[in-house]
Every structure is written in structure tokens, then in C-alpha cells.
Design an enzyme around this catalytic site. Sequence first.
Site, mmCIF file in Angstrom:
data_model
loop_
_atom_site.group_PDB
_atom_site.id
_atom_site.type_symbol
_atom_site.label_atom_id
_atom_site.label_comp_id
_atom_site.label_asym_id
_atom_site.label_seq_id
_atom_site.Cartn_x
_atom_site.Cartn_y
_atom_site.Cartn_z
ATOM 1 N N GLU A 1 2.792 15.089 -6.057
ATOM 2 C CA GLU A 1 1.965 14.302 -6.970
ATOM 3 C C GLU A 1 2.753 13.896 -8.212
ATOM 4 O O GLU A 1 3.648 14.612 -8.657
ATOM 5 C CB GLU A 1 0.765 15.131 -7.448
ATOM 6 C CG GLU A 1 -0.181 15.547 -6.361
ATOM 7 C CD GLU A 1 -1.259 16.490 -6.879
ATOM 8 O OE1 GLU A 1 -2.139 16.826 -6.096
ATOM 9 O OE2 GLU A 1 -1.188 16.903 -8.057
ATOM 10 N N GLY B 1 5.648 22.378 -8.593
ATOM 11 C CA GLY B 1 6.918 23.067 -8.508
ATOM 12 C C GLY B 1 7.348 23.756 -9.783
ATOM 13 O O GLY B 1 6.790 23.532 -10.865
ATOM 14 N N GLU B 2 8.335 24.617 -9.644
ATOM 15 C CA GLU B 2 8.996 25.302 -10.756
ATOM 16 C C GLU B 2 10.330 24.587 -11.000
ATOM 17 O O GLU B 2 11.272 24.739 -10.220
ATOM 18 C CB GLU B 2 9.209 26.778 -10.404
ATOM 19 C CG GLU B 2 10.218 27.533 -11.241
ATOM 20 C CD GLU B 2 9.964 27.472 -12.738
ATOM 21 O OE1 GLU B 2 10.811 26.893 -13.444
ATOM 22 O OE2 GLU B 2 8.932 27.994 -13.189
ATOM 23 N N CYS C 1 5.094 25.155 -4.576
ATOM 24 C CA CYS C 1 5.687 25.974 -5.628
ATOM 25 C C CYS C 1 5.833 27.402 -5.118
ATOM 26 O O CYS C 1 4.884 27.958 -4.561
ATOM 27 C CB CYS C 1 4.820 25.958 -6.883
ATOM 28 S SG CYS C 1 5.539 26.898 -8.259
ATOM 29 N N SER D 1 5.526 28.290 -19.511
ATOM 30 C CA SER D 1 4.174 28.516 -18.979
ATOM 31 C C SER D 1 3.839 29.991 -19.212
ATOM 32 O O SER D 1 4.147 30.847 -18.386
ATOM 33 C CB SER D 1 4.137 28.163 -17.487
ATOM 34 O OG SER D 1 4.429 26.800 -17.293
ATOM 35 N N CYS E 1 -3.476 28.325 -9.763
ATOM 36 C CA CYS E 1 -2.862 27.005 -9.585
ATOM 37 C C CYS E 1 -3.091 26.488 -8.175
ATOM 38 O O CYS E 1 -2.816 27.184 -7.187
ATOM 39 C CB CYS E 1 -1.367 27.091 -9.880
ATOM 40 S SG CYS E 1 -0.494 25.535 -9.635
ATOM 41 N N CYS F 1 1.280 31.439 -8.819
ATOM 42 C CA CYS F 1 0.276 31.743 -9.850
ATOM 43 C C CYS F 1 -1.119 31.571 -9.240
ATOM 44 O O CYS F 1 -1.406 30.532 -8.637
ATOM 45 C CB CYS F 1 0.452 30.824 -11.048
ATOM 46 S SG CYS F 1 2.079 30.964 -11.830
ATOM 47 N N CYS G 1 -2.886 20.329 -11.366
ATOM 48 C CA CYS G 1 -1.709 20.114 -10.539
ATOM 49 C C CYS G 1 -1.960 20.620 -9.119
ATOM 50 O O CYS G 1 -2.367 21.748 -8.904
ATOM 51 C CB CYS G 1 -0.528 20.855 -11.155
ATOM 52 S SG CYS G 1 0.987 20.647 -10.240
ATOM 53 N N CYS H 1 3.689 12.869 -15.756
ATOM 54 C CA CYS H 1 3.807 14.265 -15.333
ATOM 55 C C CYS H 1 4.435 14.249 -13.944
ATOM 56 O O CYS H 1 3.851 13.714 -12.999
ATOM 57 C CB CYS H 1 2.446 14.944 -15.320
ATOM 58 S SG CYS H 1 2.524 16.709 -14.924
ATOM 59 N N ASN I 1 -8.702 23.603 -15.462
ATOM 60 C CA ASN I 1 -9.367 22.664 -14.555
ATOM 61 C C ASN I 1 -9.755 23.435 -13.298
ATOM 62 O O ASN I 1 -8.880 23.961 -12.609
ATOM 63 C CB ASN I 1 -8.429 21.515 -14.178
ATOM 64 C CG ASN I 1 -8.412 20.419 -15.225
ATOM 65 O OD1 ASN I 1 -9.458 19.943 -15.645
ATOM 66 N ND2 ASN I 1 -7.229 20.022 -15.663
ATOM 67 N N SER J 1 9.548 22.341 -18.095
ATOM 68 C CA SER J 1 8.776 23.577 -18.159
ATOM 69 C C SER J 1 9.341 24.617 -17.211
ATOM 70 O O SER J 1 10.042 24.296 -16.240
ATOM 71 C CB SER J 1 7.304 23.312 -17.819
ATOM 72 O OG SER J 1 7.167 22.997 -16.449
#
Length: 353
Positions: A93, A163-164, A113, A218, A120, A117, A337, A106, A294, A195
Site C-alpha cells: 500500500e 514493513g519495517e 512486516c 515506533s 497492526c 506488532c 496500515c 506514506c 484505527n 521510521s
Amino acid sequence: MDALASILSLSAPELEAWLLEHHQPAYRRRQIWSWLARGASSFRAMRDVPKPLRDELERSFRATSLRPIAVSQADTGLTTKTLFELDGGHSVEAVVMRYSDRTTLCISSQAGCPIGCPFCATGKFPFGRNLKAHEIVEQALDAGRLLAAEDRRLSHVVFMGMGEPMANYRAVVDSVRRLSDPELLGISPRRIVVSTSGLIPRIEQLASEKMPVTLAISLHAARDELRDVLVPVNRKYPVHDLVDAAQAYAEKSGRRVSYEWVMLAGVNDTERDAKELGGLLKRKLAHVNLIPFNPVEDTPYRAPDRASIRNFKQNVEAQGLNVTVRDTRGREADAACGQLHERVMKARERVEA
């Protein structure tokens, strides 16, 4: 038959070498890049490039390797989220957010990822792969095409999509250099945010790149006990070590670090959490971004109400920190995300079942 290579999979010297092999001057590379930056979606649109060269480019390359497969709009057209299919079938995305004084993209750096987390949406599907540098840049070029039709231009980029970023370090750094190249998009590194959930060795490496991007952490919790749950990489890189590394980056780069805090009702929005956050970042070159959660299906988390957000902000500010509550863009556009990806993948699963 294998797909043609993306034109941006070639570096500037590589493309210039290709041009010379095809009896064209090296300066044509700058023309091609300029057309891509201005939104050209095909080589045929590059009017000041000789037709024989345009034809050869069409036979040899693609203008982009990304294929849009879903788009959602929100905020009366101010937010656009696009889901792209990559070569090999994975998808990512990218979100364009329009403001009165800027336009921000973004951007995603991985398909999925690996961090996991629990709040997420991206982490709910199996990890796919790292993006290549040109696939990251192509997201920005697609945003540029979208904005050019509106007489706008892309001004800011945040690596806060899927992703990281630090787990795909070399491609991310290479893409930042290309995004900031004045012969391509020319976005100042000071308007680019990278990030990380806390990969300390990569933060230290980024500090040596002499690339003044803003580092965003984060964070989401200020004590190891809670952060071990919310951000599992904390078990390897504890929060106090992470903040030390981030502040070393701030001192070396002269750039204030942004600390991201997704607010989860009853989890990390208490007075205790505010005091711990204040203590952790006291006298640091830091800014705190509070992000109302969200909602994501199949997670136990929910967003705090407005009063709780306001109280938490005031409690953190009372300890001398700069705090902003981030604008909650795109709630009706699968805002969090990974949510558009999740919706499309679930629809595919139902069709295939």
C-alpha cells in the site's frame, strides 16, 4: 515470458551506459528521469525524446513495475490509498495525504512486516519480501502522477507504510537518495521521515550516512514489560537502549527524533504511561506524536475516547515534552496500515474457496 525490467531498476550510470550502447547521448537519461518525475506513465509520452529511442525504450523496459489493483478514497478526496501488485504477486500500500501546505506520501518498504506488532493489520498476513529500491521510488512516482493531474506536487515522504524500513536497510537508503536526487523528484531529505520499531544497529548505521532524514521511533510503550508485548523486537533491543541510540542519531544529525505512540484504550493511555513516557524522554531532542488507534479486525484493541486522548496529551506536556495528536486521516479508506491489503486478500480468499 519474463517481464521487462523497470527503467528505474537501472542506476544513473547503468542507464547512461545502456544509452551509449544504443548510440544515444548520456544526457537522454536526465530527460527520461525528468519525464518520469513529471508523471509520464509511458515512454511514448516523452515528447522531446526521439521516436526511435522511445520505441527502443518500450521494447526494453517498463516505466514502472507496480500494478494498481485497488484504490480507496477518504476525507472528501484528500486521502488516496492505493494497493499495488509487485512482480511475483505480493502487494503493498501507499497513501497520498493532501494538506493545505504540503502533500505527503506514506510509503511501504516491505510486502508484509516481520515485526509482528499485535495491533497492526500488516502483521496479520505472512511476510512476503523486501521491496527493491526502485519499487519504493515507483510508489512516489505514482503519487507524482496522481498529483500532477491536480496541479499539485509531492513534497514529503514518510516511511510508515507496510514493513519495517530498517529491516530493508540498503534498499531504503538507496531509495531515499533517489527520492532526493534533484534530477528525479528532488525531495529534500529533511522532508523525509524514516521510521523503525527499534533496530538499534541500523539506527547507528543511518547516523553515518550523512543524510539528514528525520528518524521516527515506533515507541507505543515506555516500559519494557508492555513494549515486549506491543513491539516484540523490544525483547532484543530494550526501550532505554533504543532511546539512547535515537538520541545519538539526533546529536549526530542535528535532527529532532519523532516518537510515535499509537493510543490503545486502557493499554497505554493511562496516567502511569504518560509519566513513564515523560521520564523516558526527559531532556531529549524529541517530539511525541500521539496516534489514535484505527480499529483493526480480530484484535482486542480499541481507540481511546477524545477526553482520554486530551488528558494523556496534557499529562505528557506537563513534563516538558512537545506533543502533537496526529490527524486521523482516511478512517473510511481502510486507514490503518495494511487494512486495504487485508480487505483485498480476504476477498480473494473467498473467491478461491
